[in-house]
Scaffold this motif. Structure first.
Motif, PDB file in Angstrom:
ATOM      1  N   GLY A 187      -5.511  -0.409  24.500  1.00 45.60           N
ATOM      2  CA  GLY A 187      -4.843  -1.131  23.410  1.00 45.60           C
ATOM      3  C   GLY A 187      -5.631  -1.063  22.122  1.00 45.60           C
ATOM      4  N   GLY A 188      -6.937  -1.221  22.214  1.00 48.14           N
ATOM      5  CA  GLY A 188      -7.771  -1.144  21.018  1.00 48.14           C
ATOM      6  C   GLY A 188      -7.731   0.232  20.378  1.00 48.14           C
ATOM      7  N   LEU A 189      -7.839   1.282  21.200  1.00 47.27           N
ATOM      8  CA  LEU A 189      -7.789   2.641  20.655  1.00 47.27           C
ATOM      9  C   LEU A 189      -6.415   2.956  20.071  1.00 47.27           C
ATOM     10  CD1 LEU A 189      -9.844   4.620  23.311  1.00 47.27           C
ATOM     11  CD2 LEU A 189     -10.483   4.092  20.963  1.00 47.27           C
ATOM     12  N   ALA A 190      -5.355   2.556  20.773  1.00 44.26           N
ATOM     13  CA  ALA A 190      -4.001   2.803  20.253  1.00 44.26           C
ATOM     14  C   ALA A 190      -3.795   2.067  18.937  1.00 44.26           C
ATOM     15  CB  ALA A 190      -2.954   2.375  21.283  1.00 44.26           C
ATOM     16  N   GLY A 191      -4.259   0.825  18.880  1.00 41.05           N
ATOM     17  CA  GLY A 191      -4.124   0.065  17.639  1.00 41.05           C
ATOM     18  C   GLY A 191      -4.877   0.709  16.490  1.00 41.05           C
ATOM     19  N   LEU A 192      -6.094   1.197  16.757  1.00 38.19           N
ATOM     20  CA  LEU A 192      -6.872   1.859  15.709  1.00 38.19           C
ATOM     21  C   LEU A 192      -6.195   3.129  15.212  1.00 38.19           C
ATOM     22  CD1 LEU A 192     -10.565   1.484  16.919  1.00 38.19           C
ATOM     23  CD2 LEU A 192      -9.509   0.483  14.900  1.00 38.19           C
ATOM     24  N   PHE A 193      -5.690   3.934  16.149  1.00 41.27           N
ATOM     25  CA  PHE A 193      -5.055   5.182  15.736  1.00 41.27           C
ATOM     26  C   PHE A 193      -3.766   4.926  14.959  1.00 41.27           C
ATOM     27  CE2 PHE A 193      -7.509   7.250  19.294  1.00 41.27           C
ATOM     28  CZ  PHE A 193      -8.337   7.958  18.432  1.00 41.27           C
ATOM     29  N   VAL A 194      -2.972   3.962  15.398  1.00 40.57           N
ATOM     30  CA  VAL A 194      -1.730   3.659  14.680  1.00 40.57           C
ATOM     31  C   VAL A 194      -2.047   3.041  13.318  1.00 40.57           C
ATOM     32  CG1 VAL A 194       0.328   2.200  14.719  1.00 40.57           C
ATOM     33  CG2 VAL A 194      -0.302   3.495  16.737  1.00 40.57           C
ATOM     34  N   ALA A 195      -3.045   2.189  13.247  1.00 44.23           N
ATOM     35  CA  ALA A 195      -3.410   1.568  11.967  1.00 44.23           C
ATOM     36  C   ALA A 195      -3.993   2.591  11.006  1.00 44.23           C
ATOM     37  CB  ALA A 195      -4.407   0.438  12.199  1.00 44.23           C
ATOM     38  N   ALA A 196      -4.590   3.656  11.518  1.00 47.35           N
ATOM     39  CA  ALA A 196      -5.193   4.660  10.646  1.00 47.35           C
ATOM     40  C   ALA A 196      -4.141   5.425   9.849  1.00 47.35           C
ATOM     41  CB  ALA A 196      -6.029   5.633  11.467  1.00 47.35           C
ATOM     42  N   VAL A 197      -2.940   5.563  10.387  1.00 45.88           N
ATOM     43  CA  VAL A 197      -1.911   6.356   9.713  1.00 45.88           C
ATOM     44  C   VAL A 197      -1.516   5.745   8.367  1.00 45.88           C
ATOM     45  CG1 VAL A 197       0.457   7.220   9.889  1.00 45.88           C
ATOM     46  CG2 VAL A 197      -1.089   7.401  11.842  1.00 45.88           C
ATOM     47  N   PRO A 198      -1.062   4.474   8.304  1.00 44.37           N
ATOM     48  CA  PRO A 198      -0.717   3.942   6.981  1.00 44.37           C
ATOM     49  C   PRO A 198      -1.940   3.746   6.084  1.00 44.37           C
ATOM     50  CG  PRO A 198      -0.452   2.241   8.648  1.00 44.37           C
ATOM     51  CD  PRO A 198      -0.742   3.518   9.366  1.00 44.37           C
ATOM     52  N   PHE A 199      -3.102   3.476   6.685  1.00 47.10           N
ATOM     53  CA  PHE A 199      -4.306   3.309   5.879  1.00 47.10           C
ATOM     54  C   PHE A 199      -4.656   4.613   5.165  1.00 47.10           C
ATOM     55  CE2 PHE A 199      -8.934   3.448   5.367  1.00 47.10           C
ATOM     56  CZ  PHE A 199      -9.106   2.320   4.562  1.00 47.10           C
ATOM     57  N   VAL A 200      -4.704   5.704   5.920  1.00 51.21           N
ATOM     58  CA  VAL A 200      -5.025   7.003   5.329  1.00 51.21           C
ATOM     59  C   VAL A 200      -3.917   7.436   4.372  1.00 51.21           C
ATOM     60  CG1 VAL A 200      -5.359   9.451   5.868  1.00 51.21           C
ATOM     61  CG2 VAL A 200      -6.526   7.712   7.207  1.00 51.21           C
ATOM     62  N   GLY A 201      -2.659   7.189   4.752  1.00 47.57           N
ATOM     63  CA  GLY A 201      -1.548   7.524   3.867  1.00 47.57           C
ATOM     64  C   GLY A 201      -1.639   6.786   2.538  1.00 47.57           C
ATOM     65  N   GLY A 202      -1.960   5.500   2.583  1.00 44.09           N
ATOM     66  CA  GLY A 202      -2.121   4.723   1.358  1.00 44.09           C
ATOM     67  C   GLY A 202      -3.264   5.242   0.506  1.00 44.09           C
ATOM     68  N   ARG A 203      -4.377   5.617   1.160  1.00 44.70           N
ATOM     69  CA  ARG A 203      -5.513   6.164   0.412  1.00 44.70           C
ATOM     70  C   ARG A 203      -5.131   7.486  -0.260  1.00 44.70           C
ATOM     71  NH1 ARG A 203      -9.927   3.266  -0.719  1.00 44.70           N
ATOM     72  NH2 ARG A 203     -11.132   5.171  -0.630  1.00 44.70           N
ATOM     73  N   LEU A 204      -4.370   8.323   0.452  1.00 52.13           N
ATOM     74  CA  LEU A 204      -3.956   9.597  -0.136  1.00 52.13           C
ATOM     75  C   LEU A 204      -3.020   9.381  -1.324  1.00 52.13           C
ATOM     76  CD1 LEU A 204      -3.356  11.711   3.090  1.00 52.13           C
ATOM     77  CD2 LEU A 204      -5.231  11.935   1.456  1.00 52.13           C
ATOM     78  N   VAL A 205      -2.080   8.459  -1.190  1.00 45.31           N
ATOM     79  CA  VAL A 205      -1.156   8.174  -2.291  1.00 45.31           C
ATOM     80  C   VAL A 205      -1.921   7.618  -3.486  1.00 45.31           C
ATOM     81  CG1 VAL A 205       0.764   6.686  -3.005  1.00 45.31           C
ATOM     82  CG2 VAL A 205       0.869   7.889  -0.826  1.00 45.31           C
ATOM     83  N   ARG A 206      -2.824   6.689  -3.233  1.00 45.52           N
ATOM     84  CA  ARG A 206      -3.617   6.130  -4.344  1.00 45.52           C
ATOM     85  C   ARG A 206      -4.491   7.195  -4.991  1.00 45.52           C
ATOM     86  NH1 ARG A 206      -7.068   1.322  -3.098  1.00 45.52           N
ATOM     87  NH2 ARG A 206      -7.307   1.359  -5.347  1.00 45.52           N
ATOM     88  N   GLY A 207      -5.057   8.102  -4.205  1.00 46.15           N
ATOM     89  CA  GLY A 207      -5.858   9.186  -4.771  1.00 46.15           C
ATOM     90  C   GLY A 207      -5.030  10.101  -5.653  1.00 46.15           C
ATOM     91  N   ARG A 208      -3.815  10.391  -5.196  1.00 51.78           N
ATOM     92  CA  ARG A 208      -2.902  11.228  -6.000  1.00 51.78           C
ATOM     93  C   ARG A 208      -2.531  10.512  -7.300  1.00 51.78           C
ATOM     94  NH1 ARG A 208      -1.203  15.123  -8.531  1.00 51.78           N
ATOM     95  NH2 ARG A 208       0.996  15.619  -8.516  1.00 51.78           N
TER      96      ARG A 208
END
Length: 193
Positions: free
Chosen positions: A147-168
């Protein structure tokens, strides 16, 4: 001398300000949406994965049963490279399934066991060999880790996506400032005497 920063203002990105540009408002919404999806998506996915693993292991504990089996050959000696002499080895066993049918297979047994010795193996509902099911504490630990690993991997998607959008958005803002400076900069080079 220390600069005065004033009191901390919550949700300052969403407050009205006449100096805020459209890009600033858009960036504040991107940050809010990314953090919301990161938090709730990660927690939801982690809880769902943990519940799924724990219920699957509980079903295994309920369905899998220990069965007495008989060795059909002497257990082989452990090889010197595989480890200690107390380590279990693979040997052929025969057991009777709940429906009365005879089955043969390989199971891990004590290396000193001789042909005809009784050993305990675990079988599923069809009478096929399985490993010993996880105990409740082992199941909770596995569920928490998955559960912890699944939560981390799923949470990483919008986090990284938001960082990429903000960087752009930041790169675009810097390009716009460069264009404006290219127009305004030469006007400042004139000197008035």
């Amino acid at each position: 001398m220390v600069a005065f920063r004033g009191p901390k203002v919550w949700l300052w990105r969403l407050r009205r300000n006449p100096l805020r540009r459209r890009a600033d408002r858009l960036e504040s919404w991107v940050v809010l949406i990314a953090w919301t999806l990161t938090l709730f998506g990660g927690v939801t996915a982690g809880l769902m994965a943990a519940h799924s693993v724990e219920s699957g292991l509980a079903r295994q504990r309920a369905e899998w049963r220990p069965v007495d089996a008989v060795l059909t050959q002497d257990a082989p000696e452990p090889s010197s490279r595989s480890g200690t002499a107390t380590e279990n080895v693979w040997a052929k066993v025969r057991w009777t399934a709940p429906d009365g049918s005879e089955h043969e297979g390989q199971a891990r047994v004590d290396p000193a066991a001789l042909m005809g010795a009784r050993v305990t193996v675990w079988t599923d509902a069809e009478g096929l060999l399985v490993t010993e099911p996880a105990s409740e504490s082992q199941a909770r630990l596995r569920a928490a880790l998955v559960g912890g690993l699944a939560g981390l991997f799923v949470a990483a998607v919008p986090f990284v996506g938001g960082r990429l959008v903000r960087g752009r958005m930041e790169r675009r803002r810097m390009d716009q400032w460069d264009e404006e400076w290219a127009r305004i900069g030469p006007l400042w080079e004139r000197k008035i005497w």
